[in-house]
Write a protein that holds these residues in place. Structure first.
Motif, PDB file in Angstrom:
ATOM      1  N   ILE A 145     -33.064  52.985 -13.567  1.00 36.73           N
ATOM      2  CA  ILE A 145     -32.018  53.278 -12.592  1.00 36.73           C
ATOM      3  C   ILE A 145     -31.443  51.934 -12.162  1.00 36.73           C
ATOM      4  O   ILE A 145     -32.091  51.157 -11.463  1.00 36.73           O
ATOM      5  CB  ILE A 145     -32.579  54.060 -11.397  1.00 36.73           C
ATOM      6  N   GLY A 146     -30.225  51.637 -12.611  1.00 37.47           N
ATOM      7  CA  GLY A 146     -29.671  50.298 -12.485  1.00 37.47           C
ATOM      8  C   GLY A 146     -29.322  49.874 -11.075  1.00 37.47           C
ATOM      9  O   GLY A 146     -29.230  50.683 -10.142  1.00 37.47           O
ATOM     10  N   LEU A 147     -29.090  48.582 -10.927  1.00 36.49           N
ATOM     11  CA  LEU A 147     -28.770  47.961  -9.656  1.00 36.49           C
ATOM     12  C   LEU A 147     -27.552  48.620  -9.004  1.00 36.49           C
ATOM     13  O   LEU A 147     -26.558  48.921  -9.663  1.00 36.49           O
ATOM     14  CB  LEU A 147     -28.479  46.472  -9.879  1.00 36.49           C
ATOM     15  N   GLY A 148     -27.632  48.834  -7.701  1.00 39.93           N
ATOM     16  CA  GLY A 148     -26.524  49.390  -6.946  1.00 39.93           C
ATOM     17  C   GLY A 148     -26.447  50.899  -6.966  1.00 39.93           C
ATOM     18  O   GLY A 148     -25.558  51.492  -6.332  1.00 39.93           O
ATOM     19  N   SER A 149     -27.365  51.556  -7.663  1.00 41.34           N
ATOM     20  CA  SER A 149     -27.361  53.026  -7.705  1.00 41.34           C
ATOM     21  C   SER A 149     -27.930  53.601  -6.418  1.00 41.34           C
ATOM     22  O   SER A 149     -28.699  52.956  -5.708  1.00 41.34           O
ATOM     23  CB  SER A 149     -28.170  53.519  -8.903  1.00 41.34           C
ATOM     24  N   LYS A 150     -27.525  54.834  -6.135  1.00 41.84           N
ATOM     25  CA  LYS A 150     -28.063  55.578  -5.001  1.00 41.84           C
ATOM     26  C   LYS A 150     -28.753  56.811  -5.549  1.00 41.84           C
ATOM     27  O   LYS A 150     -28.100  57.714  -6.073  1.00 41.84           O
ATOM     28  CB  LYS A 150     -26.957  55.988  -4.018  1.00 41.84           C
ATOM     29  N   ASP A 179     -24.765  51.141 -10.178  1.00 43.37           N
ATOM     30  CA  ASP A 179     -23.681  51.517  -9.270  1.00 43.37           C
ATOM     31  C   ASP A 179     -23.275  52.979  -9.446  1.00 43.37           C
ATOM     32  O   ASP A 179     -22.088  53.320  -9.468  1.00 43.37           O
ATOM     33  CB  ASP A 179     -22.477  50.595  -9.501  1.00 43.37           C
ATOM     34  N   THR A 180     -24.277  53.846  -9.550  1.00 42.95           N
ATOM     35  CA  THR A 180     -24.048  55.280  -9.736  1.00 42.95           C
ATOM     36  C   THR A 180     -24.792  56.054  -8.657  1.00 42.95           C
ATOM     37  O   THR A 180     -25.798  55.601  -8.142  1.00 42.95           O
ATOM     38  CB  THR A 180     -24.512  55.704 -11.149  1.00 42.95           C
ATOM     39  N   ILE A 181     -24.280  57.238  -8.311  1.00 41.79           N
ATOM     40  CA  ILE A 181     -24.894  58.076  -7.279  1.00 41.79           C
ATOM     41  C   ILE A 181     -25.449  59.342  -7.905  1.00 41.79           C
ATOM     42  O   ILE A 181     -24.732  60.054  -8.613  1.00 41.79           O
ATOM     43  CB  ILE A 181     -23.880  58.454  -6.191  1.00 41.79           C
ATOM     44  N   GLY A 202     -31.689  65.716 -20.096  1.00 36.33           N
ATOM     45  CA  GLY A 202     -32.532  65.680 -21.288  1.00 36.33           C
ATOM     46  C   GLY A 202     -32.883  64.283 -21.751  1.00 36.33           C
ATOM     47  O   GLY A 202     -32.677  63.282 -21.059  1.00 36.33           O
ATOM     48  N   ASP A 203     -33.405  64.194 -22.979  1.00 34.92           N
ATOM     49  CA  ASP A 203     -33.810  62.922 -23.565  1.00 34.92           C
ATOM     50  C   ASP A 203     -32.583  62.084 -23.944  1.00 34.92           C
ATOM     51  O   ASP A 203     -31.517  62.624 -24.269  1.00 34.92           O
ATOM     52  CB  ASP A 203     -34.641  63.158 -24.830  1.00 34.92           C
ATOM     53  N   ASN A 204     -32.766  60.763 -23.932  1.00 34.76           N
ATOM     54  CA  ASN A 204     -31.751  59.819 -24.438  1.00 34.76           C
ATOM     55  C   ASN A 204     -30.402  59.951 -23.752  1.00 34.76           C
ATOM     56  O   ASN A 204     -29.351  59.770 -24.371  1.00 34.76           O
ATOM     57  CB  ASN A 204     -31.569  59.988 -25.952  1.00 34.76           C
ATOM     58  N   ALA A 205     -30.412  60.281 -22.478  1.00 37.76           N
ATOM     59  CA  ALA A 205     -29.160  60.383 -21.725  1.00 37.76           C
ATOM     60  C   ALA A 205     -28.767  59.015 -21.184  1.00 37.76           C
ATOM     61  O   ALA A 205     -29.619  58.241 -20.754  1.00 37.76           O
ATOM     62  CB  ALA A 205     -29.312  61.374 -20.577  1.00 37.76           C
ATOM     63  N   ARG A 206     -27.472  58.722 -21.193  1.00 34.47           N
ATOM     64  CA  ARG A 206     -26.949  57.464 -20.678  1.00 34.47           C
ATOM     65  C   ARG A 206     -25.837  57.764 -19.668  1.00 34.47           C
ATOM     66  O   ARG A 206     -24.924  58.544 -19.956  1.00 34.47           O
ATOM     67  CB  ARG A 206     -26.390  56.603 -21.804  1.00 34.47           C
ATOM     68  N   ILE A 207     -25.932  57.110 -18.511  1.00 36.27           N
ATOM     69  CA  ILE A 207     -24.954  57.325 -17.455  1.00 36.27           C
ATOM     70  C   ILE A 207     -24.326  55.984 -17.104  1.00 36.27           C
ATOM     71  O   ILE A 207     -25.025  55.035 -16.735  1.00 36.27           O
ATOM     72  CB  ILE A 207     -25.605  57.954 -16.211  1.00 36.27           C
ATOM     73  N   SER A 208     -23.016  55.902 -17.215  1.00 40.08           N
ATOM     74  CA  SER A 208     -22.314  54.652 -16.961  1.00 40.08           C
ATOM     75  C   SER A 208     -22.066  54.442 -15.473  1.00 40.08           C
ATOM     76  O   SER A 208     -22.356  55.298 -14.642  1.00 40.08           O
ATOM     77  CB  SER A 208     -20.984  54.633 -17.719  1.00 40.08           C
ATOM     78  N   TRP A 209     -21.491  53.291 -15.145  1.00 39.48           N
ATOM     79  CA  TRP A 209     -21.323  52.867 -13.761  1.00 39.48           C
ATOM     80  C   TRP A 209     -20.304  53.700 -12.986  1.00 39.48           C
ATOM     81  O   TRP A 209     -19.385  54.269 -13.539  1.00 39.48           O
ATOM     82  CB  TRP A 209     -20.961  51.387 -13.700  1.00 39.48           C
ATOM     83  N   ARG A 230     -17.169  56.277 -13.985  1.00 41.06           N
ATOM     84  CA  ARG A 230     -16.380  56.925 -12.930  1.00 41.06           C
ATOM     85  C   ARG A 230     -16.171  58.411 -13.170  1.00 41.06           C
ATOM     86  O   ARG A 230     -15.116  58.963 -12.857  1.00 41.06           O
ATOM     87  CB  ARG A 230     -15.036  56.210 -12.764  1.00 41.06           C
ATOM     88  N   CYS A 231     -17.184  59.060 -13.693  1.00 38.93           N
ATOM     89  CA  CYS A 231     -17.126  60.516 -13.852  1.00 38.93           C
ATOM     90  C   CYS A 231     -17.705  61.209 -12.616  1.00 38.93           C
ATOM     91  O   CYS A 231     -18.518  60.639 -11.893  1.00 38.93           O
ATOM     92  CB  CYS A 231     -17.904  60.958 -15.087  1.00 38.93           C
ATOM     93  N   PHE A 232     -17.278  62.448 -12.403  1.00 43.09           N
ATOM     94  CA  PHE A 232     -17.858  63.319 -11.394  1.00 43.09           C
ATOM     95  C   PHE A 232     -18.500  64.495 -12.117  1.00 43.09           C
ATOM     96  O   PHE A 232     -17.803  65.268 -12.783  1.00 43.09           O
ATOM     97  CB  PHE A 232     -16.790  63.838 -10.419  1.00 43.09           C
ATOM     98  N   ILE A 233     -19.816  64.625 -11.998  1.00 45.20           N
ATOM     99  CA  ILE A 233     -20.527  65.766 -12.558  1.00 45.20           C
ATOM    100  C   ILE A 233     -20.986  66.595 -11.363  1.00 45.20           C
ATOM    101  O   ILE A 233     -21.912  66.210 -10.641  1.00 45.20           O
ATOM    102  CB  ILE A 233     -21.727  65.334 -13.413  1.00 45.20           C
TER     103      ILE A 233
END
Length: 226
Positions: A96-101, A121-123, A133-140, A177-180
């Motif tokens: 869980i990268g820096l700046g995430s909530k 930097d993600t919430i 699931g497995d191998n998921a990647r979430i951008s900033w 900058r996606c909204f899920i």
């Protein structure tokens, strides 16, 4: 340069050591906490730790919180926010990268598969249930939340916007900058284009690019490497 970077990483881990110890013994069984599977940056603000973390694999540093990030994140001034009052399940390695909530409310369940990664930097705001699931990647600067955060009532004072589960499949890449949002289901191998808002079910549509103002299938039969 590479050697200096490694030294910098070592110091970051050392500075966060007291906080890492506290987080492990607060959230894990004693025999697991001794191995320090959760490593927390000293730049992480601990809001509340009244929940629990369940690990399928227990290895030192398998879960890292508050490290990494992207070029636009200033490590000196940016903090990660951690609140776990519900249940968190990690199947394997996670970052869980820096700046995430990372906010998991009481009675909520958050689950992530193998090699789960957030750039930074993600919430993530979980009120009911979020499964990834497995191998998921979430951008900033992405927001994933299974509620509207504020209740809306009808004339009889009944809540009409209850939280609804989010399901994200294996090998999903969510762009910047996606909204899920609640009531979302994304199938395996999909790419969510940057700046996309997802509010509906895309199950049964594997290996596709999803994007646009009114989220839709942009391309099918794709594959990405993570």
């Amino acid at each position: 340069m590479l050697k200096l970077r490694k030294i910098s990483h070592i110091f970051k881990y050392l500075f966060g050591f007291p906080k890492s110890v506290y987080v492990n013994f607060r959230l894990l069984p004693f025999n697991q906490a001794l191995k320090l599977p959760i490593i927390v940056s000293n730049k992480t603000k601990l809001i509340s730790l009244n929940g629990e973390v369940n690990l399928t694999k227990v290895k030192t540093g398998i879960i890292r919180i508050g490290f990494g990030g992207t070029e636009h994140i200033d490590y000196t001034y940016t903090r990660t926010i951690l609140k776990i009052d519900g249940i968190v399940n990690f199947k394997g390695r996670a970052k869980i990268g820096l700046g995430s909530k990372f906010i998991i409310h009481k009675e909520a369940i958050f689950s992530a598969g193998e090699r789960f990664g957030i750039t930074g930097d993600t919430i993530i705001l979980c009120t009911k249930k979020i499964s990834i699931g497995d191998n998921a990647r979430i951008s900033w600067q992405t927001i994933i939340m299974d509620s509207d955060h504020h209740p809306v009532l009808d004339i009889n004072n009944n809540i009409i916007n209850n939280p609804t589960e989010i399901v994200i499949g294996n090998g999903v890449w969510i762009g910047a900058r996606c909204f899920i949002l609640k009531n979302t289901n994304i199938d395996d191998g999909c790419i969510i284009a940057a700046n996309t808002t997802i509010t509906k079910n895309f199950s049964g549509i594997k290996h596709s690019v999803i994007g646009g103002n009114n989220a839709k299938i942009l391309k099918t039969y794709i594959r990405w490497y993570n």
